[in-house]
Design an enzyme around this catalytic site. Structure first.
Site, mmCIF file in Angstrom:
data_model
loop_
_atom_site.group_PDB
_atom_site.id
_atom_site.type_symbol
_atom_site.label_atom_id
_atom_site.label_comp_id
_atom_site.label_asym_id
_atom_site.label_seq_id
_atom_site.Cartn_x
_atom_site.Cartn_y
_atom_site.Cartn_z
ATOM 1 N N LYS A 177 -30.749 -18.565 13.069
ATOM 2 C CA LYS A 177 -30.864 -19.504 11.949
ATOM 3 C C LYS A 177 -30.230 -18.863 10.710
ATOM 4 O O LYS A 177 -30.504 -17.694 10.406
ATOM 5 C CB LYS A 177 -32.356 -19.815 11.723
ATOM 6 N N ARG A 204 -46.178 -40.906 12.136
ATOM 7 C CA ARG A 204 -46.182 -40.714 13.579
ATOM 8 C C ARG A 204 -47.607 -40.718 14.142
ATOM 9 O O ARG A 204 -47.805 -40.943 15.327
ATOM 10 C CB ARG A 204 -45.513 -39.377 13.870
ATOM 11 N N GLU A 263 -47.692 -33.993 14.843
ATOM 12 C CA GLU A 263 -48.587 -34.654 13.894
ATOM 13 C C GLU A 263 -49.688 -35.441 14.596
ATOM 14 O O GLU A 263 -50.824 -35.485 14.110
ATOM 15 C CB GLU A 263 -47.784 -35.589 12.980
#
Ligand SMILES: Cc1ncc(C[n+]2csc(CCOP(=O)(O)OP(=O)(O)O)c2C)c(N)n1
Length: 638
Positions: free
Chosen positions: A282, A399, A371
């Protein structure tokens, strides 16, 4: 010297390049991404990490005929640069400019709009099935990060695809990070795969060396092999994915273009589900982003030389953000309340919970990008007498709607939702604006919905919320509270009760949360025109105190409600329902200020608020119109 990048107007132009030239192109793409994000911010670290994957995919596949879906879509800057959007790339995340995410309306190369995690495998599976039904021939590829792979939706898709065995490729971009280091058993499994592949390489080396020891070498090797046999079977690469019906390929170095291209070419020959495991770094290629990938995940404008973020624009409030205030207060509350626990779905930084995680590691649950699970898990904790606080962005809580309804509200469990980034978030745009929460929560029984207008009020609301025996949602916006409201005197929080901040008898502006300071400023402006405006800090979007609002309607000629959310089904419409129910003796004009029934584009938050009339001018205008309309009615009557 002309850059290679300047010659790339579509992925077709890539195909004329050698792999050596692609490597140069990767450098140029990185420089362009760093330069552009330094101006308006963006998802830098993820985009830098995915450059070679994107170049290799476009080199091997024939887009837009072949379909590529990028999960979350925050890593697609390289994709934008080589798919005809190089010239407009400098407009990235600006009002009217390129979106920070793939968008079907923006380009034929963006075959699916994304922004939320874990959707890519489901979507590509749908496309693959549609292709087969139509008897067409093209390839389908989902690029998904290890963080996004932790979402339930991704697991559901793997389960389905492994069963229907469609021709599709999942490229798992594994950098061992979501925004923070990835968490969970899947992440451990992926690390074991990486270790296993080094083990396999190591095994080859050992065999070579041992077999060369005269006389005893072969025996030693056989013994070593027996001892390691069980371990080796445990380390069989990709067995989890293989069991699920995928052919596992990898892991390979996701920055090595030769390997990526060669492997992708080989796997296109298969017509089964393939999981291609690719390892990346990353922030690759920008030292500050490599060193601090979490800080450079989503960054605001920064100085390229030092990597330091630039100060926020002068017109935006500075000081601690709502997230900081929330996080700090959670620590203070937790010190006195051993039952207080916090839950995050891979967003500990963004929601301000890092200090809490350090001080109370066993009371912070990071569940991964999950979530739905976060909410039902919190319901489980609450059912056992704990005081769970789910810290989550408004847009991602969407969600978990059924979990809020079925697992929390139906059982009336005392779960607190700390809903961050509520309202317009700005440059991330429609996938991220938190404008629906008031509407999607308001219809659910039992939940109380609050919104603070200042730091002290957020603290008071949080304190109040964790003492309730019902679900409570507190929504607050991105950024810092305005200094105008932070200095106001505050009355204690009482269920449903608003706060009268300014008396007036022409118009009442009833404002929710961040809109209170706008209302106060508009009242001041209108006072100069001789219009007397009451300002109410609503505090609660639900329940609404009937007596207070009944009294208010008797005192003014018109009411303007204002909220940082969609008008349909939101706070203002709740207030209007109440007023219709209480049927005031005196007719009262009513105007709801909120976002219209459309997805709001990306752009700076103050600009969007202004554009949609949620600013001082918008409120003043609505008040004048209400009064004008009323005066007209009266003059007709007399
Ligand atoms: C449903 C949902 N929850 C949270 C987020 C916020 N978010 C954006 S990117 C990200 C991390 C993604 O990690 P990964 O898929 O590994 O990609 P990487 O950035 O590491 O390349 C998170 C949590 C989101 N976009 N969608």
């Amino acid at each position: 010297m002309q850059r290679l990048l300047d010659r790339i107007n579509s992925p077709k132009d890539l195909k004329a390049l050698s792999v050596e030239q692609l490597r140069q192109l990767a450098q140029e793409v990185r420089q362009e991404i760093i330069a552009t994000t330094s101006h308006h911010g963006g998802h830098l670290a993820s985009s830098l990490g995915a450059v070679e994957i994107i170049l290799a995919i476009h080199y091997v596949f024939n887009t837009p005929r072949d379909k590529i879906i990028f999960d979350v879509g925050h890593q697609t800057y390289a994709h934008k640069l080589i798919t005809g959007r190089r010239e407009s790339f400098k407009t990235l995340r600006n009002l009217g400019g390129l979106s920070g995410f793939p968008n079907r309306e923006e380009s034929e190369y963006d075959c699916f709009t994304t922004g939320h995690a874990s959707t890519s495998i489901s979507a590509i599976a749908g496309i693959a099935c549609a292709r087969d039904l139509a008897g067409e021939k093209f390839k389908t590829v989902a690029v998904i990060g290890d963080g996004s792979m932790t979402g339930g939706l991704a697991f559901e898709a793997l389960n389905h695809v492994g069963h229907i065995k469609k021709d599709l490729i999942v490229v798992l971009n594994d950098n061992e990070m979501a925004i923070s280091p990835s968490v969970g058993a899947l992440s451990l499994y992926l690390s074991r795969l990486i270790t296993a592949s080094s083990y396999n390489r190591f095994k080859g080396d050992v065999e070579y060396v041992l077999k060369r020891i005269p006389a005893i070498g072969s025996t030693l090797f056989e013994t070593a092999k027996r001892i390691q046999k069980s371990a080796a079977s445990l380390l069989k690469p990709g067995s989890l994915f293989e069991e699920l019906g995928f052919k596992y390929v990898g892991p390979v170095d996701g920055h090595d273009l030769d390997v990526l291209i060669e492997t992708l070419r080989k796997i296109t020959a298969f017509q089964i589900p393939i999981l291609f495991h690719v390892l990346t770094k990353k922030g690759k290629g920008y030292e500050y982003a490599e060193a601090q990938p979490s800080s450079f995940h989503g960054i605001r404008a920064f100085d390229i030389e030092t990597g330091e973020p630039l100060p926020p624009p002068a017109d935006s409030p500075n000081g601690p953000s709502y997230s900081d205030i929330f996080g700090k207060h959670m620590v203070q509350l937790a010190e006195h309340n051993p039952k207080l626990v916090a839950i995050t779905a891979a967003m500990a930084e963004g929601t301000g919970l890092i200090e809490f995680a350090k001080k109370f590691p066993d009371r912070l649950f990071d569940v991964g990008i999950a979530e739905q699970h976060a909410v039902t898990f919190a319901a489980g904790l609450a059912s056992q007498g704990l005081h769970p606080v789910v810290a989550v962005y408004s847009t991602f809580l969407q969600r978990a709607y059924d979990q809020i309804c079925h697992d929390v509200c139906l059982q009336n469990l005392p779960v607190v939702f700390a809903i961050d980034r509520a309202g317009i978030v700005g440059r991330d745009g429609p996938t991220h604006h938190g404008v629906f929460d008031l509407s999607y929560l308001r219809g659910l029984p039992n939940v109380a919905i609050l919104s603070p207008t200042s730091g002290p009020e957020l603290r008071a609301m949080l304190e109040w919320a964790v003492k309730q025996s019902r679900p409570v949602a507190i929504r607050y916006p991105r950024g810092s509270p305005s200094s105008a409201t932070s200095n106001l005197q505050m009355t204690p929080i009482t269920l449903g009760l608003p706060e009268m901040l300014r008396e007036g008898d022409d118009i009442a502006v009833v404002a929710l949360g961040s809109m209170v300071d706008v209302a106060l400023e508009a009242a001041e402006e209108l006072a100069h025109e001789g219009i007397s405006v009451a300002v109410v800090n609503a505090r609660f979007a639900k329940p609404l105190d009937e007596r207070f609002y009944c009294h208010l309607t008797e005192r003014v000629k018109g009411i303007v409600s204002i909220e940082d959310g969609v008008a349909a089904g939101g706070f203002g419409s709740g207030l209007l329902e109440l007023i219709l129910k209480i049927k005031p003796e005196k007719g009262v004009g009513f105007k709801i200020l909120g976002f219209p029934d459309k997805f709001i584009e990306h752009g700076p938050r103050p600009v969007l608020l202004r554009k949609y009339g949620l600013d001082v001018a918008g409120v003043a205008d609505a008040a004048r119109k209400l009064l004008g309309a009323r005066a007209e009615t009266h003059s007709h009557e007399t």
